[in-house]
Design a protein around this motif. Structure first.
Motif, PDB file in Angstrom:
ATOM      1  N   ASN A   1      51.313   0.062  17.567  1.00 17.83           N
ATOM      2  CA  ASN A   1      50.681  -0.912  16.664  1.00 17.83           C
ATOM      3  C   ASN A   1      51.649  -1.606  15.715  1.00 17.83           C
ATOM      4  OD1 ASN A   1      48.237  -0.217  17.817  1.00 17.83           O
ATOM      5  ND2 ASN A   1      47.707   1.253  16.228  1.00 17.83           N
ATOM      6  N   ALA A   2      52.850  -1.067  15.558  1.00 16.00           N
ATOM      7  CA  ALA A   2      53.832  -1.684  14.653  1.00 16.00           C
ATOM      8  C   ALA A   2      55.089  -2.134  15.386  1.00 16.00           C
ATOM      9  CB  ALA A   2      54.190  -0.712  13.529  1.00 16.00           C
ATOM     10  N   LEU A   3      55.747  -1.198  16.083  1.00 15.81           N
ATOM     11  CA  LEU A   3      56.976  -1.570  16.785  1.00 15.81           C
ATOM     12  C   LEU A   3      56.702  -2.499  17.964  1.00 15.81           C
ATOM     13  CD1 LEU A   3      59.145   1.676  16.787  1.00 15.81           C
ATOM     14  CD2 LEU A   3      59.008  -0.165  15.105  1.00 15.81           C
ATOM     15  N   GLY A   4      55.561  -2.320  18.622  1.00 13.83           N
ATOM     16  CA  GLY A   4      55.209  -3.217  19.728  1.00 13.83           C
ATOM     17  C   GLY A   4      55.131  -4.674  19.283  1.00 13.83           C
ATOM     18  N   PRO A   5      54.328  -4.978  18.268  1.00 14.76           N
ATOM     19  CA  PRO A   5      54.293  -6.346  17.742  1.00 14.76           C
ATOM     20  C   PRO A   5      55.654  -6.821  17.239  1.00 14.76           C
ATOM     21  CG  PRO A   5      52.413  -5.109  16.941  1.00 14.76           C
ATOM     22  CD  PRO A   5      53.291  -4.126  17.667  1.00 14.76           C
ATOM     23  N   ARG A   6      56.431  -5.886  16.636  1.00 19.69           N
ATOM     24  CA  ARG A   6      57.777  -6.273  16.196  1.00 19.69           C
ATOM     25  C   ARG A   6      58.619  -6.754  17.364  1.00 19.69           C
ATOM     26  NH1 ARG A   6      62.265  -1.880  15.462  1.00 19.69           N
ATOM     27  NH2 ARG A   6      61.961  -2.093  17.714  1.00 19.69           N
ATOM     28  N   ASN A   7      58.585  -6.007  18.468  1.00 20.93           N
ATOM     29  CA  ASN A   7      59.373  -6.385  19.645  1.00 20.93           C
ATOM     30  C   ASN A   7      58.957  -7.752  20.176  1.00 20.93           C
ATOM     31  OD1 ASN A   7      60.651  -3.913  19.426  1.00 20.93           O
ATOM     32  ND2 ASN A   7      59.383  -2.929  20.998  1.00 20.93           N
ATOM     33  N   LEU A   8      57.682  -7.983  20.247  1.00 19.81           N
ATOM     34  CA  LEU A   8      57.183  -9.274  20.721  1.00 19.81           C
ATOM     35  C   LEU A   8      57.585 -10.394  19.771  1.00 19.81           C
ATOM     36  CD1 LEU A   8      53.658  -8.035  21.842  1.00 19.81           C
ATOM     37  CD2 LEU A   8      55.370  -9.022  23.374  1.00 19.81           C
TER      38      LEU A   8
ATOM     39  N   CYS B   1      59.763 -13.649  20.656  1.00 17.88           N
ATOM     40  CA  CYS B   1      59.144 -14.956  20.444  1.00 17.88           C
ATOM     41  C   CYS B   1      60.009 -15.830  19.539  1.00 17.88           C
ATOM     42  CB  CYS B   1      57.752 -14.801  19.837  1.00 17.88           C
ATOM     43  SG  CYS B   1      56.495 -14.281  21.016  1.00 17.88           S
ATOM     44  N   ASN B   2      60.578 -15.212  18.512  1.00 22.06           N
ATOM     45  CA  ASN B   2      61.414 -15.961  17.579  1.00 22.06           C
ATOM     46  C   ASN B   2      62.692 -16.449  18.267  1.00 22.06           C
ATOM     47  OD1 ASN B   2      61.932 -16.814  14.741  1.00 22.06           O
ATOM     48  ND2 ASN B   2      63.703 -15.480  14.999  1.00 22.06           N
ATOM     49  N   GLU B   3      63.292 -15.585  19.076  1.00 21.13           N
ATOM     50  CA  GLU B   3      64.523 -15.951  19.784  1.00 21.13           C
ATOM     51  C   GLU B   3      64.300 -17.134  20.726  1.00 21.13           C
ATOM     52  OE1 GLU B   3      65.852 -12.449  21.780  1.00 21.13           O
ATOM     53  OE2 GLU B   3      66.805 -11.579  19.979  1.00 21.13           O
ATOM     54  N   LEU B   4      63.132 -17.160  21.362  1.00 25.00           N
ATOM     55  CA  LEU B   4      62.845 -18.190  22.357  1.00 25.00           C
ATOM     56  C   LEU B   4      61.978 -19.322  21.815  1.00 25.00           C
ATOM     57  CD1 LEU B   4      62.145 -15.827  25.405  1.00 25.00           C
ATOM     58  CD2 LEU B   4      64.271 -17.009  24.827  1.00 25.00           C
TER      59      LEU B   4
ATOM     60  N   VAL C   1      55.290  -9.220  12.301  1.00 18.81           N
ATOM     61  CA  VAL C   1      55.053 -10.531  12.910  1.00 18.81           C
ATOM     62  C   VAL C   1      55.321 -11.645  11.903  1.00 18.81           C
ATOM     63  CG1 VAL C   1      53.292 -12.034  13.931  1.00 18.81           C
ATOM     64  CG2 VAL C   1      53.443  -9.641  14.640  1.00 18.81           C
ATOM     65  N   ARG C   2      54.850 -11.459  10.681  1.00 19.84           N
ATOM     66  CA  ARG C   2      55.066 -12.488   9.643  1.00 19.84           C
ATOM     67  C   ARG C   2      56.553 -12.675   9.318  1.00 19.84           C
ATOM     68  NH1 ARG C   2      50.817  -9.835   7.140  1.00 19.84           N
ATOM     69  NH2 ARG C   2      48.838 -10.924   7.433  1.00 19.84           N
ATOM     70  N   GLU C   3      57.254 -11.557   9.247  1.00 17.41           N
ATOM     71  CA  GLU C   3      58.651 -11.606   8.822  1.00 17.41           C
ATOM     72  C   GLU C   3      59.600 -12.084   9.918  1.00 17.41           C
ATOM     73  OE1 GLU C   3      59.424  -7.639   7.571  1.00 17.41           O
ATOM     74  OE2 GLU C   3      58.139  -7.761   5.788  1.00 17.41           O
ATOM     75  N   LEU C   4      59.251 -11.812  11.164  1.00 15.29           N
ATOM     76  CA  LEU C   4      60.215 -12.017  12.242  1.00 15.29           C
ATOM     77  C   LEU C   4      59.990 -13.272  13.074  1.00 15.29           C
ATOM     78  CD1 LEU C   4      60.498  -8.292  13.372  1.00 15.29           C
ATOM     79  CD2 LEU C   4      62.118  -9.606  11.996  1.00 15.29           C
ATOM     80  N   THR C   5      58.850 -13.918  12.926  1.00 15.44           N
ATOM     81  CA  THR C   5      58.640 -15.165  13.652  1.00 15.44           C
ATOM     82  C   THR C   5      57.781 -16.103  12.816  1.00 15.44           C
ATOM     83  OG1 THR C   5      57.830 -16.179  15.696  1.00 15.44           O
ATOM     84  CG2 THR C   5      56.639 -14.243  14.920  1.00 15.44           C
ATOM     85  N   ASN C   6      58.147 -17.363  12.784  1.00 15.57           N
ATOM     86  CA  ASN C   6      57.400 -18.346  11.988  1.00 15.57           C
ATOM     87  C   ASN C   6      56.157 -18.855  12.703  1.00 15.57           C
ATOM     88  OD1 ASN C   6      59.210 -18.324   9.800  1.00 15.57           O
ATOM     89  ND2 ASN C   6      60.583 -19.725  10.859  1.00 15.57           N
ATOM     90  N   LYS C   7      56.239 -18.974  14.009  1.00 17.40           N
ATOM     91  CA  LYS C   7      55.131 -19.542  14.777  1.00 17.40           C
ATOM     92  C   LYS C   7      54.173 -18.429  15.195  1.00 17.40           C
ATOM     93  CE  LYS C   7      57.638 -23.545  16.591  1.00 17.40           C
ATOM     94  NZ  LYS C   7      58.043 -24.287  17.811  1.00 17.40           N
ATOM     95  N   HIS C   8      53.321 -18.023  14.260  1.00 18.45           N
ATOM     96  CA  HIS C   8      52.403 -16.924  14.572  1.00 18.45           C
ATOM     97  C   HIS C   8      50.995 -17.212  14.082  1.00 18.45           C
ATOM     98  CE1 HIS C   8      53.830 -15.767  10.448  1.00 18.45           C
ATOM     99  NE2 HIS C   8      52.519 -15.589  10.285  1.00 18.45           N
ATOM    100  N   TYR C   9      50.048 -16.664  14.828  1.00 24.26           N
ATOM    101  CA  TYR C   9      48.642 -16.612  14.416  1.00 24.26           C
ATOM    102  C   TYR C   9      48.292 -15.122  14.344  1.00 24.26           C
ATOM    103  CZ  TYR C   9      48.663 -21.174  16.931  1.00 24.26           C
ATOM    104  OH  TYR C   9      48.946 -22.428  17.432  1.00 24.26           O
ATOM    105  N   ILE C  10      47.996 -14.635  13.165  1.00 23.22           N
ATOM    106  CA  ILE C  10      47.523 -13.255  13.017  1.00 23.22           C
ATOM    107  C   ILE C  10      46.015 -13.310  12.822  1.00 23.22           C
ATOM    108  CG2 ILE C  10      47.564 -11.191  11.562  1.00 23.22           C
ATOM    109  CD1 ILE C  10      50.491 -11.886  10.909  1.00 23.22           C
ATOM    110  N   ILE C  11      45.308 -12.636  13.701  1.00 27.22           N
ATOM    111  CA  ILE C  11      43.842 -12.712  13.685  1.00 27.22           C
ATOM    112  C   ILE C  11      43.254 -11.333  13.414  1.00 27.22           C
ATOM    113  CG2 ILE C  11      41.781 -13.218  15.053  1.00 27.22           C
ATOM    114  CD1 ILE C  11      43.496 -15.263  16.576  1.00 27.22           C
TER     115      ILE C  11
END
Length: 285
Positions: free
Chosen positions: A77-84, A88-91, A135-145
């Motif tokens: 629930n934490a590291l998984g989203p971090r990895n994604l 996502c941020n890199e690409l 997710v908020r810290e590591l990528t700018n283009k995110h939708y958290i629902i």
């Protein structure tokens, strides 16, 4: 658009696949094909499939199980989203991440807005909140629902459990001191489909309209299903004595969704009607 869905075999994953496949090219990945806790595996999968957007519907949702399997809860629930989020941020790929009402402590007297301060009490809620933060810290283009009390096809849920218990018992005790908004996975998937059409990034609360306790929800399920022989008994949270604490009040105000100009999701009772129809259709096939 080519969309990659993680956790595609889950209840929400199935709904997302059914809805989004009508307009988009989809790739669905789940265990054992993709373990989101493995950063190199995530990088390889995204590099291979080259999606335009990723929806993370993968999660460890056994709320009580999280209390004893703490490491696994935080890994998924934490590291998984971090990895994604890192990939996502890199690409430069947008990411949709599904979170929960359990990030709040349930002590509010009015619906929680997206701007309210989280204060999770369970391991599940804490692990999901950390996932949000990554997710908020590591990528700018995110939708958290954030959503709540999901029910739908292709998965374990409260509605299916009540219908099963009604065949086994004459009386069912159901908690009457927890209040929330039941949400149909198909309606949530439709909302996500609308949201990703525009770069309106940020955190959203998305649930069906209306509120109830679990007891009231059970009564409505049996009413709509025409089940009259089962007595539903209201009980307290303490009587259940579950390992993980539950929010007593976890109604989410879909505030930013409304400000964005989106239509409110329909009443949960109407959504329940459609879900029960889908179950009847399945039984008759």
């Amino acid at each position: 658009m080519h969309i990659l869905i993680t956790g595609s075999n889950g209840m929400l994953g199935h709904a997302l696949t059914a809805v989004l496949s009508q307009q988009h090219k989809l790739t669905g990945l789940d265990l054992p094909d993709l373990d989101i806790t493995n950063l190199s595996a995530v990088k390889s999968a995204v590099s291979f499939h080259q999606p335009d957007l990723i929806i993370n519907a993968a999660a460890y949702t056994d709320v009580d199980g999280c209390e004893t399997n703490v490491d696994h809860a935080f890994a998924v629930n934490a590291l998984g989203p971090r990895n994604l989020a890192v990939v996502c941020n890199e690409l430069n790929i947008p990411m949709v991440h599904i979170s929960t009402d359990y990030v709040f402590d349930g002590t509010a007297a009015s619906p929680y807005r997206e701007t309210d301060k989280p204060n999770p009490r369970s391991v599940y809620g804490k692990s999901k909140l950390l996932g949000e933060q990554y997710v908020r810290e590591l990528t700018n283009k995110h939708y958290i629902i954030r959503t709540s009390w999901l029910f739908g096809e292709n998965g374990k849920n409260f509605v299916a459990t009540m219908l099963r218990l009604a065949k086994e018992r004459d009386e069912i005790g159901v908690v009457n001191d927890q209040t929330g908004s039941p949400t149909y996975t198909r309606d949530l998937a439709n909302a996500i489909s609308e949201l990703i059409q525009q770069p309106a990034y940020g955190t959203y609360h998305i649930t069906n309209s209306g509120t109830c306790t679990w007891y009231q929800f059970a009564r409505e399920i049996f009413r709509q299903a025409g089940i009259n022989k089962v007595r539903v008994k209201p009980i307290t949270t303490e009587e259940i004595n579950r390992p993980a604490p539950r929010p007593r009040y976890s109604v989410l105000d879909n505030y930013l969704w409304r400000l964005q100009g989106m239509r409110p999701l329909r009443q949960y009772k109407d959504a329940l009607t459609d879900y029960l129809k889908s179950l009847t259709k399945e039984e008759n096939q």
